[in-house]
Write an enzyme that holds these catalytic residues in place. Structure first.
Site, PDB file in Angstrom:
ATOM      1  N   CYS A 346      23.951   1.992  -9.214  1.00 42.98           N
ATOM      2  CA  CYS A 346      24.549   0.654  -9.150  1.00 42.98           C
ATOM      3  C   CYS A 346      25.988   0.767  -8.745  1.00 42.98           C
ATOM      4  O   CYS A 346      26.214   1.178  -7.710  1.00 42.98           O
ATOM      5  CB  CYS A 346      24.542   0.027 -10.566  1.00 42.98           C
ATOM      6  SG  CYS A 346      24.601  -1.834 -10.345  1.00 42.98           S
ATOM      7  N   HIS A 435      18.516  -0.491 -12.334  1.00 42.46           N
ATOM      8  CA  HIS A 435      18.557  -0.096 -13.796  1.00 42.46           C
ATOM      9  C   HIS A 435      17.096   0.283 -14.213  1.00 42.46           C
ATOM     10  O   HIS A 435      16.247  -0.714 -13.910  1.00 42.46           O
ATOM     11  CB  HIS A 435      19.182  -1.131 -14.444  1.00 42.46           C
ATOM     12  CG  HIS A 435      20.746  -1.207 -14.068  1.00 42.46           C
ATOM     13  ND1 HIS A 435      21.751  -0.128 -14.305  1.00 42.46           N
ATOM     14  CD2 HIS A 435      21.392  -2.217 -13.386  1.00 42.46           C
ATOM     15  CE1 HIS A 435      22.852  -0.590 -13.916  1.00 42.46           C
ATOM     16  NE2 HIS A 435      22.581  -1.857 -13.232  1.00 42.46           N
TER      17      HIS A 435
END
Length: 496
Positions: A346, A435
């Site tokens: 991320c 994630h």
């Protein structure tokens, strides 16, 4: 009154666990209770009015909630919903947070400004609570921080303010492992005004080590001082370490056990100042041959690492500057030149590119900065937040990343899956927005095989989490009077 008497009750019975302090184990107790009650045949829902955490999960509605409530939903055997955590604060600075309401970003607020904002959020909190009570037999509510923070009582929606507004009975949770549990319970009771105190129905002692009969005199003292009954003494549950931690305070504890020589695969994680979704890395610490180290500020990267991970962050540009302040950019380049691998998740993926831009000041002051240049990509942070769950994990980011290296998407997924990551030409630098990616056993094993070709299969992480939830539920059900909790929960106001 027993648990069976709650079955079919609408609106649902409700019970709230509030702590005498932060990190007393409320989240895991709610998870354990939720699994235990579900196994008794009840329809259970978890609820936390207000949470502050940078560990978040995507819900069935495409919103986001705190990771702890997603785990509690799993304990109930249901998909997470935005209504399980209607107000989520995601810290971006020491005095400011992004405010998420019923799964959607409402904006940013400083700590002082938020105190004035809180009362306006109560209707959303009550709406979400009512929705859960309409579909469950019992709602187990988790408070935030400490019930005794009476300086924040005005406009409170997280602890006693919520309990009074909804007529929800409260059980206090005290952590005996940190010491002073008698004083913290009596002190909490003494500080609360009469209206709040009337909702206290008992307490649970958590994280007890040794012979619980030694606490018997304390039970008498506490009843004399507060009139509250002891509803259970929960022992230290070692298997709780297999469950995701909610707060970054958990990073102060060792990530792996056993001598480093017994864990030959060495992985280092940069402990950024605004680290987010660090539970992405739990599956690595569960691998028997992986030594996972969170590198603290002020410490150099160890020179023997096989893999360096740049984790998620709630403030990409700020943490990119923080990284450079620590000298980690120099260490990282040295690691790469030695042939080491690098993974960015991320915000960490964004940092690995050539440049990161935040022209509108979404995560802090407007600006841009050169990235680390290990991937040929560029990122622009914008107002649109991507919240999406897919077959390999979930996305939760405010940014678009483009560039030549996205032509080598990583990880490889099902045909037609949108590219969410990139790889360098030699495959040693990887980045992606997903994630939960490493929670998939096959993806984690493929990554570790790049570091150690021919290594053994390793652990089955999701099965390990399920087993830990069952162990937690077994422990809680064995020491907490569940029928007494049912009687207490039954006293919740029928309508809120």
């Amino acid at each position: 009154m027993t648990l069976e008497d709650l079955r079919g009750r609408r609106p649902a019975a409700a019970l709230m666990l509030q702590g005498t302090g932060s990190d007393v184990g409320k989240s895991l107790l709610v998870a354990g209770l939720a699994r235990a009650l579900t196994r008794r045949g009840l329809t259970v829902r978890p609820f936390k009015p207000q949470n502050m955490s940078n560990n978040a999960a995507v819900t069935r509605e495409g919103g986001e909630i705190g990771r702890a409530q997603a785990l509690q939903a799993r304990a109930c055997g249901v998909a997470p919903s935005v209504h399980m955590n209607p107000v989520l604060l995601k810290p971006q600075t020491d005095v400011g947070s992004q405010v998420v309401v019923q799964g959607r970003v409402r904006g940013n607020a400083g700590a002082r400004d938020y105190q004035g904002l809180k009362p306006t959020l109560l209707p959303a909190v009550l709406d979400s609570f009512a929705r859960l009570r309409a579909e469950a037999d019992i709602v187990v509510v988790e408070g935030a921080g400490s019930a005794s923070e009476v300086n924040l009582r005005a406009g409170d929606i997280a602890n006693m303010g919520f309990a009074v507004a909804t007529g929800t009975p409260v059980v206090l949770v005290g952590d005996i492992d940190r010491g002073g549990v008698i004083g913290s319970l009596v002190g909490t009771w003494a500080l609360l005004p009469a209206e709040d105190r009337a909702l206290l129905k008992g307490y649970v002692i958590n994280k007890f080590r040794g012979d619980p009969s030694l606490f018997t005199p304390a039970v008498d003292i506490l009843r004399d001082r507060t009139g509250l009954p002891c509803l259970g003494i929960v022992p230290w549950v070692a298997r709780a370490a297999d469950l995701p931690a909610e707060d970054a305070v958990a990073l102060e504890r060792p990530a792996t056990a056993g001598p480093a020589a017994e864990r030959p695969v060495k992985v280092g994680v940069l402990r950024l100042s605004r680290i987010a979704n660090f539970d992405d890395l739990d599956p690595l610490s569960a691998e028997p041959d992986v030594s996972l180290t969170f590198v603290a500020p002020g410490r150099a990267l160890p020179g023997d690492l096989d893999l360096v991970i740049l984790p998620g962050s709630k403030a990409t540009l700020a943490d990119l500057a923080f990284l450079r302040t620590q000298g980690w950019d120099i260490d990282l380049m040295a690691h790469w030149r030695r042939g080491g691998a690098v993974l960015g998740l991320c915000a960490g993926y964004q940092m690995l590119g050539r440049v990161v831009r935040d022209p509108e000041g979404i995560e802090g002051p407007p600006g841009e900065a050169p990235g680390l240049g290990l991937l040929d990509v560029e990122t622009t942070i914008g107002r649109r937040k991507t919240l999406r769950e897919g077959p390999l994990g979930y996305e939760m980011h405010m940014g678009v990343t483009e560039g030549p290296d996205t032509g080598r998407p990583w990880p490889a997924g099902p045909a037609g899956l949108a590219a969410v990551g990139a790889a360098s030409h030699d495959g040693r630098v990887l980045g992606c927005y997903l994630h939960g990616l490493l929670h998939r056993d096959e993806t984690r094993r493929a990554l570790l095989a790049l570091l150690r070709p021919g290594r053994a299969e390793g652990s089955a992480f999701e099965a390990r989490v399920e087993s830990a939830l069952d162990a937690l539920a077994d422990t809680v059900a064995g020491v907490v009077d569940l029928d007494a909790l049912a009687r207490i929960a039954r006293t919740a106001t029928p309508d809120t």
